[in-house]
Each structure stands twice: as structure tokens, then as C-alpha cells.
Design a protein around this motif. Structure first.
Motif, short mmCIF file in Angstrom:
data_model
loop_
_atom_site.label_atom_id
_atom_site.label_comp_id
_atom_site.label_asym_id
_atom_site.label_seq_id
_atom_site.Cartn_x
_atom_site.Cartn_y
_atom_site.Cartn_z
N HIS A 192 0.82 -1.21 0.00
CA HIS A 192 0.00 0.00 0.00
C HIS A 192 0.86 1.27 0.00
N ILE A 193 1.93 1.25 0.79
CA ILE A 193 2.82 2.41 0.81
C ILE A 193 3.47 2.60 -0.56
N GLN A 194 3.85 1.51 -1.19
CA GLN A 194 4.44 1.59 -2.52
C GLN A 194 3.45 2.15 -3.53
N ASP A 195 2.19 1.70 -3.47
CA ASP A 195 1.17 2.22 -4.38
C ASP A 195 0.91 3.71 -4.15
N HIS A 196 0.93 4.11 -2.89
CA HIS A 196 0.71 5.52 -2.58
C HIS A 196 1.82 6.39 -3.19
N TYR A 197 3.03 5.94 -3.04
CA TYR A 197 4.15 6.70 -3.63
C TYR A 197 4.05 6.74 -5.15
N THR A 198 3.72 5.61 -5.78
CA THR A 198 3.61 5.56 -7.24
C THR A 198 2.47 6.43 -7.73
N LYS B 154 -5.33 1.02 -14.48
CA LYS B 154 -5.95 -0.25 -14.07
C LYS B 154 -4.92 -1.36 -13.93
N LYS B 155 -3.99 -1.40 -14.86
CA LYS B 155 -2.98 -2.46 -14.84
C LYS B 155 -1.95 -2.22 -13.75
N THR B 156 -1.53 -0.95 -13.59
CA THR B 156 -0.49 -0.65 -12.61
C THR B 156 -0.95 -0.90 -11.19
N PHE B 157 -2.15 -0.46 -10.87
CA PHE B 157 -2.65 -0.56 -9.49
C PHE B 157 -3.61 -1.73 -9.28
N LYS B 158 -3.74 -2.58 -10.30
CA LYS B 158 -4.53 -3.82 -10.20
C LYS B 158 -5.96 -3.51 -9.73
N ILE B 159 -6.60 -2.62 -10.46
CA ILE B 159 -7.97 -2.23 -10.14
C ILE B 159 -8.92 -3.33 -10.62
N PRO B 160 -9.84 -3.79 -9.79
CA PRO B 160 -10.78 -4.85 -10.22
C PRO B 160 -11.67 -4.39 -11.37
N ASP B 161 -12.18 -5.36 -12.14
CA ASP B 161 -13.02 -5.05 -13.30
C ASP B 161 -14.29 -4.29 -12.89
N LYS B 162 -14.92 -4.69 -11.80
CA LYS B 162 -16.15 -4.01 -11.38
C LYS B 162 -15.89 -2.54 -11.07
N GLN B 163 -14.82 -2.29 -10.35
CA GLN B 163 -14.50 -0.90 -10.01
C GLN B 163 -14.17 -0.10 -11.25
N TYR B 164 -13.43 -0.70 -12.16
CA TYR B 164 -13.06 0.01 -13.38
C TYR B 164 -14.29 0.30 -14.24
#
Length: 495
Positions: A291-297, A361-371
Motif C-alpha cells: 500500500h505504501i508503494q502504491d501511494h508513492y507511485t 488499471k494495470k499498474t494498481f490492479k484495479i478490479p473489473d467491477k470498479q473500473y
């Protein structure tokens, strides 16, 4: 007996004042004279003038002596002194030693001086002089103060009593608890009282008066007080003391989270990015580290997108920015907000760009429903119905197209209706709702008449179709369609 009666009658008729008899004539002249005499006699009480018109009238007492004479004054003074002494004697018990404390004084003024309004004796005092006399003692008993007020609250209360007084909102000084044992007993009593305010107050006192190592060591075995202190330090923002406490307790993950929470106080974007980069190496759990890595990215992406879009908006090179100006900056926004922003302004960009929705979507692995939900809301707001249609269209390996919605088409219909989609677009997605009852309810609610007519036809429900005919406009295309279906002899109705 008759002689005494005669003497009495002679006395009354020989007086200067006319005595009342039933033989007197009650004429108006005599009444006026008596009234004038009564008024003049009352005036003598308040007037100091000795030359009054009616001074020739002599006042007598019931004993026949003139009022104001020497003999009458002596008798009057003696009788008043006797009656006052008798009254004091009756009010005090016999043999009382306080009786001798009051001297027998003779009145220094006569009653006649009060009647005439003149002070004939030099020793007469006015009321104000008598009240201001310093020699007069006040014998009224002094009211004692409450016993509790004489008690020193700073030194006489036990730890238990001190806690009880604090619970009642009383002022209590804790400075008398000087030894470590007394302070710990006070803390234990506060915890036993189950009052958070009292516990916090005692903890603040101990934090101020104990060495930090001793304070932390004693709190380690008192979990309730420890939780109160941690919450208090978080609320007050005492980050340094909180980190020292968590390190002493060997709570490494909480130390890392507390340090990570400090990024909220950093306003500069570049400094916040560097701070988050440093937080990646802290001892988080595996999930928290991602999560910390995603926040920084994400913050790094937002900085790049913001700089590029600000340039395009300022230069006026993009039509969408001219038509729909940005209302706020994207910096420090959540991931879902960033995805909506990208679907709104950068939907058609290639996947290789940082601002592309598919890249996010690909970078943060967002689910299909959310996208799908986010992209649908963004494109429907722009009324880009072709993009909405393409969002749900899929192809199989044979090349056939099929519409599929991971969120359910009933939610697609609701989102489209909120964005004022036309009836033709709504009908297309209402038909895709699998549940018949839900489909009929949505079609009736949003007036998708064709969907309702086709559904009743497929159900072969002639009665419902006739009833729905009354709800459409007379002479409309929908009414003609219903009549055509009802006249079709090939349909086998179930009712």
C-alpha cells in the motif's frame, strides 16, 4: 356610693376637655371645634415651634397630671426602666452570670420629648449616633463555616477519595502524591473508577512527574492506562513521545504507521513524495508495504499528469479542456478519483501513457467491477454513448459479439438514467436485464414501453397487455404495436 358617683360626675364636667355624655347635642359647630383641636394636637408632635396657636391647651395623663411636667417625666422614666429590667430578667435564667454584664441604665430622655419633638436632655442620642457607637457590642453568635472548608484538600485526601472528588468535578491537587507508590495507587484507583477523564488527568500528572523509563515500564503492565495514553498522544499530536513509547513496547509496525501518518502534515507535494519514498523501507507488514508503494507511485503519477494537463489547459490545445474546464487539481486525490479523471479527460489515450485509464488499471490492479463503474460514470457524464456501448461489448473466439456487464445491467440502467440517457439507450440495456420482474419494474419506471410490450408478449400474458394498453397514449405507435400483437392469431395466450 352615690357620693363617689357625684364626685366623678363633677370631675368630668369641671375638666377643660368636654367629656362625652349622651345629653350633649351633636351639633355641627361642636364637631368642627373638636376636629380642629385634634388636628392641632397632632401637629405638636412634629412641629418644633413653641408659639403654636393651641399652646394654651394643657395635656393631662389618665392620672390627671399634665403631660410633660417634672413629676410625670420621673414616673414615666421609672416605669419604663422597671419594665425593661423585668423583661430582661424574665428572658435570662436564674443564676446566669451574663446578667451582671448588662448595667442598669436609666433612660436619658423622657417620653414627653418624643411627643413634643424636642430634645430637652443633653445626653439624648440620635438613632445614627447610637448605631455608630463603638462601645456597643454585638452579642449575636457568629455562624460557623462548614467543616469541610477547613480541611486542606491538597493534603488530607486519600487516593481513593481524590479520584471520587475528581469524578464529581471537584478541584483536587495531585502534588501531594510524591512517592512512586502513591502515584501508582492513584493511577490504579483512577482505572478502577472507569472514568476516562480522570485516567487521562492522572496520566498527564505522571507523565510530568516521572522519568520516562519508569513511566513506560509501569504502563506496560497496565493496558487500560496504556491505551488511554496512546490515544491521548495521538489526539494531541505528541508524535515524538508516542514513537518513544511504541519503540519501548517493541511495536515496530505501529511505529512505522505513526511515522507514515506524518505525511498528512506535509503540504508541499515534492516533499511529501520524498517522505513517502523514505517510508517504503519502514518495518511494515507485507500488505502495508504494498500500500505504501502504491501511494508513492500514485503521487508520482499525479505530479506528472497535473503538470501536463495544466500546460494543455493553459495553452488551449485540447478541446475537452476548453469544453469542460477542470474544477480542481488532481494532486493528493484517491485512486478512484484519479481513475475517473483519466476516464473523463484521457479515455482514448494509449496504454503506454501515464494518464491512460487502462495503464492505471494495470499498474494498481484495479478490479473489473470498479473500473467499469468508474468508466461508465465518466463516459455517461460526457454523454459518450458509443464509448458506453463499447465498454460492455466483448468478442468470443469465433468473432461473435456479446454484451456483458460485471456489475449487472440493472446498475448500468440506473447510472445511465442518472446521467439523463435517452429512452432508446435505456431500452437497449433494460432488455439485457435477465430477471423478468426486475426488467418489467425498470421498464415501467423509466417508461420503456417497447420493453414492457415485448416482455408481456413473450410471457403470453394477454390480460396484462390489455391493461398496459390503457397506460400508453391513444393513437401512439405503442398502442398500434399492442393491437397488432393482440390480433396475432399465431400466439397462444395463457389467459
Amino acid at each position: 356610693m352615690s357620693r363617689a358617683r357625684a364626685d366623678e360626675e363633677e370631675y368630668w364636667h369641671s375638666s377643660k376637655f368636654r367629656a362625652f355624655t349622651f345629653d350633649d347635642e351633636d351639633d355641627e359647630l361642636s364637631q368642627l371645634k373638636e376636629s380642629k383641636r385634634a388636628v392641632n394636637s397632632l401637629r405638636d408632635i412634629v412641629d418644633d415651634d413653641d408659639d403654636d396657636d393651641d399652646d394654651d391647651l394643657e395635656r393631662v395623663s389618665w392620672s390627671g397630671e399634665p403631660v410633660g411636667s417634672i413629676s410625670w417625666s420621673i414616673k414615666e422614666t421609672a416605669s419604663s426602666s422597671t419594665s425593661s429590667l423585668e423583661g430582661r430578667d424574665s428572658s435570662l435564667p436564674k443564676g446566669s452570670s451574663s446578667y451582671a454584664a448588662f448595667p442598669k441604665q436609666v433612660s436619658s430622655y423622657s417620653l414627653s420629648s418624643l411627643f413634643k419633638g424636642r430634645n430637652k436632655l443633653p445626653s439624648f442620642q440620635s438613632l445614627s449616633d447610637a448605631l455608630s457607637d463603638t462601645g456597643v457590642k454585638n452579642y449575636a453568635p457568629e455562624l460557623r463555616r462548614p467543616k469541610a472548608e477547613y480541611k486542606d484538600y491538597s493534603s488530607d485526601w486519600s487516593p481513593k477519595d481524590t479520584v471520587r472528588r475528581m469524578q464529581r468535578g471537584k478541584v483536587c491537587s495531585l502534588e501531594r502524591f510524591r512517592s512512586l507508590q502513591d502515584k501508582l495507587v492513584l493511577l490504579d484507583e483512577a482505572v478502577a473508577g472507569h472514568d476516562g477523564n480522570v485516567i487521562t488527568t492522572v496520566l498527564i500528572f505522571l507523565k510530568r512527574t516521572l522519568r520516562r523509563e519508569i513511566f513506560f515500564r509501569e504502563l506496560e503492565v497496565r493496558q487500560v492506562a496504556l491505551c488511554h495514553l496512546i490515544h491521548f498522544l495521538k489526539e494531541m499530536g505528541e508524535q515524538k513521545l508516542l514513537l518513544d513509547l511504541l519503540r519501548f513496547l517493541d511495536r515496530t509496525e505501529e511505529v512505522a504507521l505513526s511515522q507514515y501518518r506524518e505525511h498528512l502534515n506535509i503540504q508541499d507535494v515534492e516533499k511529501r513524495r520524498e517522505f513517502l519514498k523514505g517510508c517504503i523501507g519502514l518495518p511494515f507488514s507485507a500488505e502495508d508495504t504494498s500500500h505504501i508503494q502504491d501511494h508513492y507511485t500514485l503521487l508520482e503519477r499525479q505530479i506528472i499528469i497535473e503538470a501536463n494537463d495544466r500546460h494543455l489547459e493553459t495553452a488551449g490545445q485540447s478541446e475537452i479542456f476548453r469544453k469542460y474546464p477542470r474544477k480542481a487539481s488532481i494532486l493528493n486525490m484517491p485512486l478512484v478519483t484519479t481513475l475517473f479523471y483519466s476516464c473523463f479527460y484521457h479515455y482514448t489515450e494509449a496504454e503506454g501513457t501515464f494518464s491512460s485509464p487502462t495503464n492505471l488499471k494495470k499498474t494498481f490492479k484495479i478490479p473489473d467491477k470498479q473500473y467499469v463503474l468508474t468508466a461508465l460514470a465518466a463516459r455517461a457524464k460526457l454523454r459518450a454513448w458509443d464509448d458506453v456501448d463499447a465498454l460492455f461489448t466483448t468478442k468470443n473466439w469465433l468473432g461473435y459479439t456479446k454484451k456483458k456487464a460485471p456489475i449487472g445491467f440493472h446498475r448500468v440502467v440506473e447510472i445511465l438514467q442518472k446521467n439523463s440517457a435517452p429512452v432508446q439507450v435505456l431500452q437497449e440495456y433494460v432488455r439485457l436485464v435477465e430477471d423478468v420482474e426486475t426488467r418489467l419494474n425498470l421498464a415501467t419506471k423509466y417508461k420503456c414501453h417497447d420493453v414492457v410490450i415485448e416482455t408481456y408478449r413473450d410471457l403470453k400474458d394477454r390480460i396484462q397487455l390489455i391493461a398496459y394498453k390503457c397506460k400508453v397514449e391513444r393513437g401512439s405507435a405503442e398502442e398500434g404495436k399492442i393491437n397488432s400483437i393482440l390480433n396475432n392469431m399465431q400466439i397462444r395466450w395463457k389467459n
